[in-house]
Design an enzyme around this catalytic site. Structure first.
Site, short mmCIF file in Angstrom:
data_model
loop_
_atom_site.label_atom_id
_atom_site.label_comp_id
_atom_site.label_asym_id
_atom_site.label_seq_id
_atom_site.Cartn_x
_atom_site.Cartn_y
_atom_site.Cartn_z
N ASP A 65 0.85 -1.18 0.00
CA ASP A 65 0.00 0.00 0.00
C ASP A 65 0.89 1.24 0.00
O ASP A 65 1.65 1.46 0.93
CB ASP A 65 -0.92 0.00 1.22
CG ASP A 65 -2.05 1.00 1.06
OD1 ASP A 65 -2.98 0.93 1.85
OD2 ASP A 65 -1.98 1.83 0.15
N ASP B 296 0.09 -28.58 -46.22
CA ASP B 296 -0.57 -29.84 -45.88
C ASP B 296 -1.49 -30.21 -47.04
O ASP B 296 -1.92 -29.35 -47.83
CB ASP B 296 -1.38 -29.73 -44.59
CG ASP B 296 -1.89 -31.08 -44.13
OD1 ASP B 296 -1.07 -32.00 -43.98
OD2 ASP B 296 -3.11 -31.22 -43.92
#
Length: 1755
Positions: A461, A1610
């Site tokens: 903090d 592919d």
């Protein structure tokens, strides 16, 4: 005290309502008002501005609203008299004393009447010498004269003040804000001085020069009230006036004290910033001066650290001391003391008296005892500020995270304790303990707190001034009961148990400590950054680390929620024993239930509602007095704040009064909420609610869709329930005008049952407030319950149902009764209720064996409606059950994720409530219940198909101690498994098929057999049993590494469905030591593949090695290996999970392998994923079900398609035509004609906007001299073929603007009127994507331009005529064109030649050869698309220079300059781009698709489901001849053209994952069968469900020296009609996907290898062209790579053997590919089939595989 930076200090920060005032030491010889000349000028300017607005009329005077106030007059004019006394603003020297004015002797005893208390009342004394106001009352103050000055008058008597009276004195300005009070006081004091009252003003010691008289006190009081209204006074002033409303002197005294303090601080800051030292004065004096200034600033809350102090000192050094500025500036850890040691040494050398003077170097022990954060004195000392502090001064408070600390000890010790709030201190009282001291007696409260928001961490903090911790086990040298109070932001005290030291041991083995306070009454453990800064530790939130000033990293920082945390593992635990606990123990029988527990138990209802419910016994089992209500008022539930956050409240009391006359259950309100997105198919997307008007009883029902039949079923159910349960008939149902309520089906149903539908009227949103407020309330409760419990979102309706049960039982504050009581039902027994999401253990009545565990972890949802049981969610079984056999789970392991008041916090309270219900595991239980695990038929979520976030126990069981995995890994895994099994899963896969709902009743002991996936050739591998082989050491390492992947936690699930089992070794995470199969090393496997002769007729089997990328050739040099790694490194390839060990039973060894025959399918047709099925298991494979995508639509095909080979003998005329006419795709018409936009447009507002756009376009045409306005031609005189038809088209752009365009009908233009050889070029999409990718990698600025009416800048050569615009009314005339009008065939080519010539000749650009519309020079790259330009440059000024040159010739509009360093959004050629320079780029089309897809008239989201893949494997298109009429055929073809047109536009822009499906369906545009349409609808539905997906790019690593261009190829062999193969390629630049292509091979391939060669050969030309473009745009070297999953193809490319080529065509194709690879320096490498992302371009894939291959680059 709050740490403040030097640059943030404000002298006006005192006096706020939240801060205390600390009196400080003030020098008596300094004027508190004399701060600085600049401040005086600012003050007077402010007063001048304030008064300048009050000079003209009486209404603008100081107090204009008072009727007794008159405008001021000059002295010669008597003021008007509205009463017996003169006006308060007309104070003259000789005013008479009114009768009865004399009061008592003492000013404080003046008797004021109510009228006299008015600020307008002023009774002057008999001899008052007060000056009269001038005529310009309220005008700015003039600059004070020298005699009045800026100082106080030190007159000795009142008479001396009266002698030099001024006739006119300007009044002070009006106070308008509490923040302006300090400046206003200065002007008010000057006003008093100018009024001869300087002697009564308090001096710096707080006392005036003379005694104030009664007249003067009255004058002081009235003028203060007039010019300082009470509503604008600061709080501390109001506090003084509340005690004594006449004590103005005290207010002035405190104001002067504050101004003096601010003046001293400002002087100290100025002095410190302007230090000068050259050795002319003793070094001792210089050190004393500097240290005194720093001490004063530190004591006043302005912390000057060592680094800043040293920089300020060194900056002022000169002469022989100047060299210290250069020798010390690199010393980051230097202190003020060390710097002064060097200064003393130089001074002693100058004086020649080094031996006669004492040595100033101190021992290190002295420096450790220094009380400041830096060491600069020879002995420790305690600095006591303001030793003469007055009684009314307050100690300064210091703020922490919602808390602040102040000291209550006597004033003598106050400073030392307050100082400890920001730095280590030297304590003086008996409670002070130094580090390392032993604790003799202490009462530190050791409280275990393990339920923080982030367990085991401290909250960092920056606003906290002190460190606070709840657990005392880390406090060293603790002392109990310190005299320190902790105050939160609301000034509430929090008790402190102890103060001590917090010791850290960081990563670099350094130790340090800070002060810490112990209190159990805070939400989080707070670590103050201010105290860390005092010990030279800072938090770097850019690197998320704690570090020292020299950059040494000490500890990492964790971002969790909205806060930053640091782990407690760096804290050293204290070795003290647990002392006495101060808290008083309360017996079990008298302890009350905490309110937070009851709040959560009752669905997070508010305290008022709960109290009413307990008072009226609508909640039974305990009373209102049994609850601790002390924290109810101030309690803030974080879950409620998050879940119930709202904008504003609904308006109450909006229903009509006549509704109150109905009897219970006669008048119902209903409304539908939804949809809720991203849920599994089984979870509902909507719910419908009903509320009775009289009793306020509520019902909720789940809905999967909003169809008519679904709504009708709910209405039938609710009416029957009310009739049978409450013997009532519904008369009226109020609802909105949604289509689900206004349809004819529901209307007839209500009419048949005699029910009146009451619809809301237009714009009457208030009339439906009951149903809308209920839905909002239930939704708030739902969000809160899910937030609190941590359960997944698909259980949202369970939270709704739980909230409905509770809400029906809570009393209404208005009626004092609950809905259940109004309905005549008993109250809810809270002992039968569990908190939503409470962890429980459910009894498993049917385990696999007698030694199997009998308990299943689960989470309680809500009470059952069909039994006395409870609905419990079981993550491990992916279902919910209705059962009474459960026990509440307690202890640390059952802790939920969110807040520290979850189930564990209230274990004891929960036990007390459920004490009357015995668990099935209780020792006294004798008889077993017969209703074991009754599955709830009513619950929509009885069966949930989920992937729970928990690893299976088989993983930990499979690992033996002899494995190569380190023992620590086993321990961590086992702990994680045991802990995860009882935690609520945070997320759930929303794309799980509905068919996998119920697990098998009896779990089979035989594991499933993993499916076999096809190789690149389409063939199958036979299974050689046994399959498992022992892992080598390398494989074990890789498996262990892969098992840690956070993206794939279900490795066993993946391996069961996606693993290729071959006769090569398989790596296993379990490390099974199976010795039946010989071990084969990776090197031997690779060697076999390399030296094997390539087979042409049949493809070799794929190697399934554990390596990700296996090269096909043996690397000869290290550089080639590095090249391969470099190419593969940045590609977005999927991360494969490790393969789990699979054991096969003995019966399986005797079974022959199951073979699946190939099929010819338009969408794959090869059932390779189902080659092997599960043996001896009734549970269906989840992956099998995921591929069965079923979309519910009445017209969609519900026939189960099987992989059958279609007959080839039938004629398919339409199909053949479709294949030949694939390019006949028509775009969607989004424009309007003139008659649609203007003539017959009934929308008046839209019509006006189109008319405005029309005139704007006409004016632009005239401005550009588009036609010859001098002469009009008769139509009969012109050759008809030279007459071009024209028209206006209108459209509304996405930004909301209305556009009109005058265009020519080029589609019917005669060929003789244009040159067919001219080309209209635009930038290629690959060029744009390449430029964008290079811009991201090189931090380029991207500027987007638009040239208005671009075509009109190009002259037209041909003689053409058009008809005049409609508004001219000359239909029989023609005008000759002079400019290239939009729509003409030659307009595009004319404009291209015009702008190309200008860019080259005037802008110094050149066009890249082979890439039209791409221009470049040494600094800028331009991509041109008609009138849109995109500029790329390293320097934004280069773009600006090009823009300036374009503006000289063309009307150039800057759409986006791109100068921001934050995220910039572009809309470039339809692509919605989000670009943050140097970080990332995201490309999508969400807004465009959201607008366009609904216009296609395709039903979206049938049954509320979302598709997970665009298609499904195993289906083929039935190509029987169509039997439809001609009109229907044309209509369907037109529909297909629209759908495929939009899909093609999106697919080739960025959705490369859809290209296979788009290409396949495009071949059937002219064959629109029902099946083709259904598949097209399915594709559009998937595009709609995934319209928010984006193509994600991240910046390439800056260390990369080369550009890497890769094509991944592919092919699917023979999977298209007539055995054609589908080929696909994906292109990547530096790891970013820039394009893709999916197409059917033009020839029929005879093997997989041939198809793969064809695919690679198709990719090489574009790869070379892209390579040239990249080299032209970016001069870095480029590496080109080809990746394929066909080893035989690579072998052929690398081999020099030509003997086995089967035919001439195959040989020439292969030889050409060899030449292209070798001639273009292409690197060819092998990629695993599972990693080949181009696989999505060639065939449909199962859902899981599809996601695996695409989630890395598009999501």
């Amino acid at each position: 005290m709050e740490s403040q930076q030097l640059s943030q200090h404000s002298p006006n920060s005192h006096g706020s309502a939240c801060a205390s005032v600390t009196s400080k030491e003030v020098h008596t010889n300094q004027d508190p008002l004399d701060v600085s000349a600049s401040k005086t000028e600012e003050c007077e300017k402010a007063s001048t501005k304030a008064n300048s607005q009050q000079t003209t009329t009486p209404a603008s005077s100081a107090v204009p609203e008072n009727p007794h106030h008159a405008s001021p007059q000059p002295a010669s004019v008597p003021p008007p008299q509205n009463g017996p006394y003169p006006q308060q603003c007309m104070m003259t020297q000789n005013q008479a004393n009114p009768s009865g004015w004399s009061f008592y002797g003492h000013p404080s005893m003046i008797p004021y009447t109510p009228y006299q208390m008015s600020p307008m009342y002023f009774p002057p004394g008999p001899q008052s010498q007060f000056p009269q106001y001038p005529s310009s009352v309220g005008t700015p103050l003039s600059t004070p004269s020298p005699e009045s000055g800026n100082t106080f008058t030190d007159s000795s008597s009142a008479d001396s003040d009266m002698t030099s009276t001024k006739k006119y004195v300007r009044p002070p300005p009006m106070l308008t804000s509490p923040n302006d009070f300090p400046n206003w006081v200065k002007t008010y004091i000057k006003f008093l001085q100018n009024s001869n009252l300087g002697g009564i003003i308090p001096t710096v010691n707080g006392k005036p020069v003379r005694q104030i008289t009664d007249d003067e006190l009255t004058f002081l009081y009235n003028t203060f009230q007039i010019f300082a209204p009470s509503q604008f006074l600061p709080t501390w002033v109001k506090d003084i006036l509340s005690v004594d409303y006449t004590d103005i002197m005290k207010i002035l005294s405190k104001s002067i004290e504050k101004m003096q303090s601010d003046t001293q601080e400002a002087n100290d800051i100025v002095t410190l910033a302007n230090l000068q030292y050259n050795g002319s004065t003793p070094a001792d004096a210089f050190e004393t001066k500097v240290t005194n200034i720093i001490d004063r600033l530190n004591n006043n809350g302005i912390h000057i650290n060592n680094k800043v102090a040293c920089q300020l000192i060194m900056r002022g050094l000169s002469g022989e001391y100047k060299f210290l500025r250069y020798t010390r500036h690199r010393h980051l850890n230097m202190t003020v003391a060390e710097l002064f040691l060097d200064i003393h040494a130089i001074y002693e050398e100058q004086q020649g008296s080094r031996n006669s003077k004492p040595n100033y170097r101190r021992n290190p022990s002295d420096e450790k005892n220094d009380s400041r954060s830096y060491t600069n004195t020879t002995k420790p000392k305690v600095i006591a500020r303001n030793p003469q502090k007055t009684n009314n001064s307050k100690s300064k408070t210091a703020r922490a995270h919602n808390v602040s600390t102040s000291n209550n000890s006597p004033s003598t010790d106050n400073d030392s304790i307050s100082k400890s709030t920001t730095e280590p201190i030297q304590l003086n009282n008996k409670h002070d303990l130094h580090l390392g001291q032993k604790l003799t007696e202490s009462t530190v409260n050791h409280t275990n707190h393990s339920d923080d928001e982030l367990p085991g961490h401290l909250l960092l903090d920056s606003g906290a001034s002190r460190t606070l911790i709840r657990s005392a086990h880390h406090i060293h040298s603790a002392s109990s009961n310190p005299d320190i109070n902790v105050v939160d932001a609301q000034k509430r005290n929090i008790p402190i148990n102890a103060i001590g030291d917090l010791q850290f041991h960081f990563q670099d083995n350094t130790k340090t400590s800070i002060k810490v306070l112990h209190t159990p009454n805070i939400a989080y453990d707070l670590l103050s950054l201010n105290e860390l800064a005092a010990v030279d530790i800072t938090a770097c939130f850019t690197k998320n680390v704690l570090e020292r000033s020299d950059g040494t990293v000490l500890a990492p920082i964790v971002k969790y929620g909205d806060f930053y945390w640091v782990s407690k593992k760096y804290l050293l635990p204290s070795n003290i024993s647990v002392p006495t606990i101060n808290n008083v123990h309360t017996s079990e029988s008298t302890r009350k239930y905490p309110y937070p527990f009851i709040h959560r138990m009752l669905a997070h209802a508010n305290a008022q509602t709960i109290r009413y419910s307990l008072k009226n016994n609508t909640i039974t089992y305990f009373n209102e007095s049994d609850v601790d209500w002390s924290s109810a008022i101030d309690y803030q539930c974080p879950d409620c704040l998050i879940g119930k956050s709202t904008k504003h409240r609904h308006i109450k009391g909006s229903r009509l009064k006549y509704q109150n006359s109905y009897e219970p259950f006669q008048y119902l309100h209903t409304d539908i909420f939804g949809p809720v997105h991203n849920l599994p198919n089984s979870a509902p997307s909507y719910f419908i609610s009903f509320t009775d008007e009289t009793t306020k009883f509520r019902w909720v029902y789940p809905l999967h869709d909003r169809r008519e039949d679904s709504i009708l079923d709910v209405f039938t159910t609710i009416l029957a329930f009310i009739k049978n349960q409450f013997q009532a008939s519904v008369l009226v149902i109020q609802m909105d005008r949604g289509s689900e309520y206004t349809n004819r089906t529901l209307h007839k149903f209500l009419e048949k049952n005699g029910i009146t539908p009451c619809y809301t009227t237009t714009a009457d949103s208030r009339a439906h407030g009951v149903a809308e407020r209920l839905n909002r309330t239930l939704l708030d409760d739902c969000r809160t319950q899910l937030q609190c419990s941590g359960l997944p979102n698909h259980l949202w309706f369970s939270a709704i149902e739980f909230s409905t049960i509770v809400r029906n039982s809570l009393a209404s504050p208005k009626s004092k009764k609950s809905a259940r009581q109004h309905a005549g039902l008993a109250g809810l027994d809270i002992s039968t209720l569990l908190p939503f999401g409470q962890p429980v253990i459910v009894n498993d009545h049917n385990p696999n064996s007698k030694i199997h565990p009998r308990g299943i972890p689960g989470y309680a949802l809500h009470p059952s409606r069909n039994s006395y049981g409870y609905i419990i969610y079981l993550p491990s079984l992916k279902k919910t059950v209705d059962t009474t056999n459960y026990v509440i789970l307690q202890g640390k392991e059952s802790r939920l994720d969110q807040f520290n008041y979850d189930a564990l916090t209230f274990d004891e309270d929960l036990n007390r409530l459920t004490a009357s219900y015995h668990s099935f595991i209780a020792s006294n239980e004798i008889q077993e219940s017969n209703d074991l695990n009754i599955e709830s038929d009513h619950d929509f979520q009885s069966d949930i198909e989920l992937h729970p976030e928990q690893p299976r126990n088989v993983l930990s069981k499979a690992v033996s101690p002899t494995d190569s995995t380190p023992p620590s890994t086993h321990t961590e895994d086992s702990k994680r498994v045991s802990k995860t099994n009882i935690r609520a899963p945070r997320e759930v896969d929303p794309n799980i098929s509905e068919s996998n709902i119920l697990p098998s009743k009896k779990r089979s002991s035989t594991p499933q057999i993993s499916n076999i996936e096809s190789t690149g050739s389409g063939g199958m591998h036979k299974l050689n049993v046994p399959l498992l082989a022992p892992m080598s050491q390398s494989n074990t390492h890789e498996s262990s590494h892969a098992s840690k992947s956070k993206d794939f936690r279900h490795s066993d699930s993946y391996s069961e469905n996606e693993t290729n089992h071959t006769n090569v070794p398989i790596s296993s995470t379990g490390g099974t030591n199976n010795k039946t199969v010989p071990q084969i090393s990776d090197q031997e496997t690779e060697k076999r593949i390399i030296h094997r002769s390539p087979s042409i007729d049949a493809s070799p089997p794929e190697n399934n090695s554990s390596h990700n990328i296996v090269p096909i050739k043996t690397p000869t040099t290290v550089s080639e290996q590095n090249t391969e790694e470099s190419i593969i490194a940045d590609l977005p390839l999927p991360d494969l999970p490790p393969e789990s060990p699979t054991e096969f039973p003995d019966p399986f060894k005797e079974l022959p392998p199951i073979n699946s025959r190939q099929t010819n399918s338009s969408l794959g047709g090869i059932g390779d994923s189902n080659a092997y099925t599960t043996i001896n298991s009734k549970k269906r494979s989840l992956e099998d079900n995921e591929t069965e995508i079923k979309v519910s639509r009445d017209t969609w095909n519900t026939k189960n398609m099987r992989s059958l080979e279609p007959p080839r003998s039938k004629k398919r005329i339409h199909l053949i035509a479709a294949v030949k006419a694939v390019k006949s795709i028509k775009p969607i018409r989004t424009t309007l004609r003139y008659d649609e936009a203007i003539t017959y447009n009934k929308d008046i507002k839209e019509k006006e906007k189109y008319i405005e756009a029309y005139h704007k376009e006409v004016n632009q045409l005239l401005k550009m001299k588009t036609w010859d306005t001098d002469e009009y031609y008769d139509r009969k005189e012109i050759d008809p073929k030279r007459v071009i038809n024209s028209m206006f088209i209108f459209n509304k752009k996405r930004d909301g603007t209305h556009k009109a365009r005058f265009v020519a009908r080029g589609d019917i233009q005669h060929p003789d009127t244009y040159d067919s050889g001219m080309q209209s070029n635009t930038v290629h999409h690959y060029a744009l994507m390449t430029s964008l990718s290079l811009a991201l990698d090189n931090n380029y600025y991207i500027t987007q331009l638009d040239i208005s009416s671009a075509y009109l800048y190009a002259d037209i050569k041909e003689e053409l005529y058009i008809r005049p615009p409609p508004h001219l009314g000359m239909n029989d005339k023609l005008i000759r064109l002079k400019k290239s009008l939009y729509g003409l065939k030659q307009s595009g080519a004319n404009w291209y030649e015009t702008i190309k010539s200008y860019l080259i000749q005037q802008c110094g650009m050149e066009e890249v050869r082979g890439w039209s519309c791409v221009f470049k020079n040494s600094q800028v790259t331009i991509c041109l698309f008609v009138d849109d330009m995109v500029l790329f440059s390293k320097n934004l000024n280069s773009n600006k220079r090009i823009i300036e040159k374009l503006k000289m010739q063309y009307d150039t509009k800057i759409i986006n300059l791109g100068e921001s360093d934050e995220e910039i959004q572009y809309d470039i050629l339809g692509l919605e781009i989000k670009y943050q320079r140097g970080k990332y780029m995201k490309l999508g089309m969400e807004n465009s698709l959201t607008e366009k897809i609904p216009k296609l008239n395709v039903p979206l989201n049938p049954k509320g489901r979302k598709l997970s893949a665009p298609g499904q494997p195993g289906l083929y298109i039935d190509q029987d001849e169509l039997e439809i009429d001609e009109d229907e055929y044309k209509e369907k073809v037109h529909e297909m053209q629209k759908l495929i047109g939009l899909a093609s536009y999106v697919g080739y822009k960025f959705r490369f994952d859809l290209l296979y499906y788009i290409n396949t369906l495009a071949q059937h545009i002219l064959f629109p069968s029902r099946q083709v349409l259904d598949m097209t609808y399915e594709l559009i539905q998937f595009m709609w469900d995934t319209r928010d997906k984006q193509l994600i790019w991240h910046k390439n690593k800056p260390t990369e020296p080369d550009n890497k261009l890769v094509a991944i190829s592919d092919a699917s062999y023979g999977n298209q009609p007539y055995y054609k193969s589908q080929i696909g390629n994906i292109y990547l630049l530096n790891g970013k996907v820039i394009g893709g292509k999916s197409t059917k091979a033009s020839l029929t391939c005879t093997s997989t290898t041939e198809a793969e060669i064809h695919a690679i050969s198709e990719s090489v030309p574009l790869l070379n062209n892209l390579s040239y473009l990249i080299q032209e745009l970016n001069k870095k070297p480029i590496i080109k790579g080809l990746l394929t999953d066909s080893r035989s193809t690579i072998s052929i490319i690398k081999s020099t053997n030509e003997e086995k080529f089967r035919n001439r065509f195959f040989g020439t194709k292969a030889m050409r590919l060899r030449d292209e690879v070798s001639g273009n320096n292409l690197y060819v490498y092998y990629i695993e089939t599972k990693k080949n992302i181009a696989d999505v371009m060639t065939k449909p894939l199962p859902i899981k595989t599809f996601k695996l291959l695409t989630n890395k680059w598009i999501h």
